[in-house]
Scaffold this motif. Structure first.
Motif, PDB file in Angstrom:
ATOM      1  N   GLY A  60     -37.795  -7.532  14.344  1.00 55.42           N
ATOM      2  CA  GLY A  60     -36.388  -7.808  14.589  1.00 55.42           C
ATOM      3  C   GLY A  60     -35.475  -6.733  14.012  1.00 55.42           C
ATOM      4  O   GLY A  60     -35.900  -5.888  13.216  1.00 55.42           O
ATOM      5  N   GLU A  61     -34.207  -6.810  14.368  1.00 56.13           N
ATOM      6  CA  GLU A  61     -33.220  -5.857  13.879  1.00 56.13           C
ATOM      7  C   GLU A  61     -33.114  -5.883  12.362  1.00 56.13           C
ATOM      8  O   GLU A  61     -32.855  -4.856  11.734  1.00 56.13           O
ATOM      9  N   GLU A  62     -33.331  -7.062  11.765  1.00 57.21           N
ATOM     10  CA  GLU A  62     -33.206  -7.165  10.315  1.00 57.21           C
ATOM     11  C   GLU A  62     -34.243  -6.321   9.578  1.00 57.21           C
ATOM     12  O   GLU A  62     -33.972  -5.789   8.491  1.00 57.21           O
ATOM     13  N   VAL A  63     -35.424  -6.158  10.177  1.00 53.10           N
ATOM     14  CA  VAL A  63     -36.461  -5.327   9.554  1.00 53.10           C
ATOM     15  C   VAL A  63     -36.072  -3.860   9.632  1.00 53.10           C
ATOM     16  O   VAL A  63     -36.132  -3.126   8.634  1.00 53.10           O
ATOM     17  N   ARG A  64     -35.641  -3.437  10.815  1.00 49.95           N
ATOM     18  CA  ARG A  64     -35.207  -2.048  10.969  1.00 49.95           C
ATOM     19  C   ARG A  64     -34.039  -1.748  10.039  1.00 49.95           C
ATOM     20  O   ARG A  64     -34.016  -0.713   9.357  1.00 49.95           O
ATOM     21  N   GLU A  65     -33.080  -2.642   9.992  1.00 49.74           N
ATOM     22  CA  GLU A  65     -31.893  -2.417   9.167  1.00 49.74           C
ATOM     23  C   GLU A  65     -32.260  -2.312   7.686  1.00 49.74           C
ATOM     24  O   GLU A  65     -31.696  -1.496   6.952  1.00 49.74           O
ATOM     25  N   ALA A  66     -33.228  -3.131   7.256  1.00 53.43           N
ATOM     26  CA  ALA A  66     -33.639  -3.095   5.848  1.00 53.43           C
ATOM     27  C   ALA A  66     -34.210  -1.729   5.483  1.00 53.43           C
ATOM     28  O   ALA A  66     -33.915  -1.181   4.411  1.00 53.43           O
ATOM     29  N   PHE A  67     -35.009  -1.163   6.356  1.00 53.16           N
ATOM     30  CA  PHE A  67     -35.588   0.156   6.091  1.00 53.16           C
ATOM     31  C   PHE A  67     -34.531   1.255   6.144  1.00 53.16           C
ATOM     32  O   PHE A  67     -34.438   2.093   5.239  1.00 53.16           O
ATOM     33  N   VAL A  68     -33.739   1.256   7.205  1.00 50.27           N
ATOM     34  CA  VAL A  68     -32.761   2.335   7.403  1.00 50.27           C
ATOM     35  C   VAL A  68     -31.683   2.299   6.330  1.00 50.27           C
ATOM     36  O   VAL A  68     -31.205   3.351   5.882  1.00 50.27           O
ATOM     37  N   THR A  69     -31.299   1.099   5.895  1.00 51.49           N
ATOM     38  CA  THR A  69     -30.310   0.985   4.825  1.00 51.49           C
ATOM     39  C   THR A  69     -30.807   1.627   3.544  1.00 51.49           C
ATOM     40  O   THR A  69     -30.069   2.282   2.813  1.00 51.49           O
ATOM     41  N   ARG A  70     -32.107   1.432   3.268  1.00 48.70           N
ATOM     42  CA  ARG A  70     -32.689   2.003   2.059  1.00 48.70           C
ATOM     43  C   ARG A  70     -32.962   3.491   2.177  1.00 48.70           C
ATOM     44  O   ARG A  70     -32.851   4.228   1.214  1.00 48.70           O
ATOM     45  N   SER A  71     -33.352   3.915   3.361  1.00 49.98           N
ATOM     46  CA  SER A  71     -33.689   5.327   3.566  1.00 49.98           C
ATOM     47  C   SER A  71     -33.424   5.696   5.018  1.00 49.98           C
ATOM     48  O   SER A  71     -34.157   5.275   5.922  1.00 49.98           O
ATOM     49  N   ALA A  72     -32.380   6.480   5.232  1.00 48.60           N
ATOM     50  CA  ALA A  72     -31.944   6.795   6.594  1.00 48.60           C
ATOM     51  C   ALA A  72     -33.023   7.512   7.401  1.00 48.60           C
ATOM     52  O   ALA A  72     -33.068   7.384   8.633  1.00 48.60           O
ATOM     53  N   ASN A  73     -33.913   8.253   6.723  1.00 49.41           N
ATOM     54  CA  ASN A  73     -34.914   9.021   7.470  1.00 49.41           C
ATOM     55  C   ASN A  73     -36.007   8.147   8.075  1.00 49.41           C
ATOM     56  O   ASN A  73     -36.830   8.631   8.852  1.00 49.41           O
ATOM     57  N   THR A  74     -36.008   6.853   7.772  1.00 51.15           N
ATOM     58  CA  THR A  74     -36.988   5.964   8.388  1.00 51.15           C
ATOM     59  C   THR A  74     -36.584   5.552   9.804  1.00 51.15           C
ATOM     60  O   THR A  74     -37.373   4.919  10.513  1.00 51.15           O
ATOM     61  N   GLU A  75     -35.385   5.924  10.223  1.00 50.59           N
ATOM     62  CA  GLU A  75     -34.921   5.550  11.558  1.00 50.59           C
ATOM     63  C   GLU A  75     -35.860   6.061  12.642  1.00 50.59           C
ATOM     64  O   GLU A  75     -36.017   5.426  13.696  1.00 50.59           O
ATOM     65  N   VAL A  76     -36.523   7.193  12.388  1.00 56.32           N
ATOM     66  CA  VAL A  76     -37.430   7.778  13.393  1.00 56.32           C
ATOM     67  C   VAL A  76     -38.669   6.915  13.603  1.00 56.32           C
ATOM     68  O   VAL A  76     -39.397   7.115  14.588  1.00 56.32           O
ATOM     69  N   ALA A  77     -38.932   5.966  12.709  1.00 58.89           N
ATOM     70  CA  ALA A  77     -40.117   5.124  12.827  1.00 58.89           C
ATOM     71  C   ALA A  77     -39.874   3.892  13.694  1.00 58.89           C
ATOM     72  O   ALA A  77     -40.754   3.051  13.822  1.00 58.89           O
ATOM     73  N   PHE A  78     -38.690   3.798  14.286  1.00 62.04           N
ATOM     74  CA  PHE A  78     -38.361   2.646  15.129  1.00 62.04           C
ATOM     75  C   PHE A  78     -37.871   3.125  16.493  1.00 62.04           C
ATOM     76  O   PHE A  78     -37.133   4.103  16.588  1.00 62.04           O
ATOM     77  N   ARG A  79     -38.296   2.412  17.539  1.00 61.04           N
ATOM     78  CA  ARG A  79     -37.751   2.670  18.869  1.00 61.04           C
ATOM     79  C   ARG A  79     -37.495   1.331  19.544  1.00 61.04           C
ATOM     80  O   ARG A  79     -38.181   0.339  19.276  1.00 61.04           O
ATOM     81  N   ALA A  80     -36.496   1.327  20.398  1.00 61.86           N
ATOM     82  CA  ALA A  80     -36.084   0.079  21.031  1.00 61.86           C
ATOM     83  C   ALA A  80     -37.214  -0.520  21.861  1.00 61.86           C
ATOM     84  O   ALA A  80     -37.929   0.198  22.569  1.00 61.86           O
ATOM     85  N   SER A  81     -37.360  -1.837  21.742  1.00 62.38           N
ATOM     86  CA  SER A  81     -38.346  -2.560  22.538  1.00 62.38           C
ATOM     87  C   SER A  81     -37.706  -2.994  23.845  1.00 62.38           C
ATOM     88  O   SER A  81     -36.486  -2.904  24.018  1.00 62.38           O
TER      89      SER A  81
END
Length: 259
Positions: free
Chosen positions: A178-199
Motif C-alpha cells: 500500500g501507499e503507507e509502506v512506500r511513504e514510510a520508506f521514502v519519508t525516512r530516505s528519499a533515495n528508496t523511491e526508486v525501489a517502488f513502481r506503480a501497480s
C-alpha cells in the motif's frame, strides 16, 4: 531458469534427495552456506515438503523429521530463532532461551550455524572478508524499514570489509504494498523511491525488497552485494510463498564457519 548467482547441489541422506542452494560469492572457503528449497522433505500439502517452520500448523513430527534431514548436512543443529519482524540480532549461544525472540544471529565460532527462516521475506547472509565472522538476517519490509541491516552490520568490526548475499525472496514484480509502506520508506530516505513502481491497482505499489536491501547496505558501507535474483512467489515449484499461498511452509538460510 537457474540463476548464475546460486549454485545447485544435491546431497543424498538415507531417506530423501534434498535440493539445496548455496551462495556464490567471493568469500573464504571456510565460510559455508546452505539455503533450502521446498523440496525433499516429508510434510504433506500445503507444507509439501521440506517445511522447517514449527509455527505454521504443520505436524510437529513432520517438522522434526525435516529438521533432522537438514541437520545431517550441517555441522550441528542450527541456532533457531523466534522471528518477530524486529531488529534484534543476537550472538549465537549467548541467549539462555531455547528459541530467543530475534531476527538475526551472528558468530565468530567454528561450526556454529546461524539460520533464519523465510517464505517471501528476504534472508540476508553476511560475512567479513577474512571469514572470521558470519551472520544470518531475516529482513522483511518492516525490518528493512526499521534498520535491521544496520544493526547486523554493526556486529562486525568497523574496519571489516563486509560482504552480503541476498537469498530467495518475493520479487519486485510480485510484492504489492500500500501507499503507507512506500511513504514510510521514502519519508525516512528519499533515495528508496526508486525501489517502488506503480501497480495496476489504484493506490498500490510494487516494492523491490532486493533494491531496498542494497540501498540500506550501501548506506552503512557495504558495497559487495550478491544474489537477489529469485522470486519465491513466481517459482512455486521451488519455494514456499506466504503471499501466494497463505498457509505454507518455511525455508531456511544457513551460514557457518567450517572448522
Amino acid at each position: 531458469m537457474i540463476l548464475s548467482t546460486l549454485t545447485r547441489w544435491s546431497i543424498k541422506p538415507a531417506i530423501q534427495l534434498l535440493n539445496f542452494l548455496q551462495a556464490d560469492w567471493p568469500v573464504p572457503a571456510s565460510v559455508k552456506t546452505l539455503i533450502t528449497t521446498r523440496e525433499g522433505g516429508v510434510s504433506d500439502a500445503p507444507y509439501a515438503s521440506l517445511n522447517l517452520g514449527g509455527h505454521v500448523g504443520d505436524k510437529s513430527v513432520s517438522v522434526a523429521k525435516n529438521r533432522a534431514l537438514l541437520s545431517k548436512n550441517l555441522p550441528r543443529e542450527p541456532y533457531w530463532l523466534n522471528q518477530v519482524h524486529g531488529i534484534d540480532v543476537l550472538e549465537v549461544g549467548i541467549s539462555k532461551s531455547v528459541m530467543p525472540n530475534a531476527d538475526g544471529s551472528y558468530t565468530s565460532e567454528i561450526n556454529q550455524v546461524c539460520c533464519v527462516m523465510t517464505a517471501d521475506c528476504l534472508p540476508v547472509l553476511l560475512c567479513n572478508a577474512q571469514g572470521t565472522k558470519v551472520a544470518a538476517v531475516h529482513a522483511g519490509w518492516r525490518g528493512l524499514l526499521d534498520g535491521i541491516l544496520d544493526v547486523s552490520v554493526s556486529k562486525f568490526d568497523p574496519n571489516d570489509k563486509v560482504l552480503a548475499y541476498l537469498g530467495p525472496a518475493i520479487g519486485p514484480a510480485s510484492f504489492e504494498v500500500g501507499e503507507e509502506v512506500r511513504e514510510a520508506f521514502v519519508t525516512r530516505s528519499a533515495n528508496t523511491e526508486v525501489a517502488f513502481r506503480a501497480s495496476g491497482n489504484s493506490g498500490k505499489w510494487l516494492a523491490d525488497l532486493y533494491s531496498l536491501a542494497r540501498i540500506r547496505l550501501n548506506s552503512v558501507g557495504v558495497v559487495d552485494i550478491f544474489g537477489g535474483e529469485r522470486c519465491t512467489f513466481i517459482e512455486a515449484d521451488k519455494f514456499f510463498s506466504y503471499r501466494r499461498d497463505g498457509q505454507t511452509g518455511r525455508m531456511a538460510s544457513c551460514i557457518w564457519i567450517e572448522g
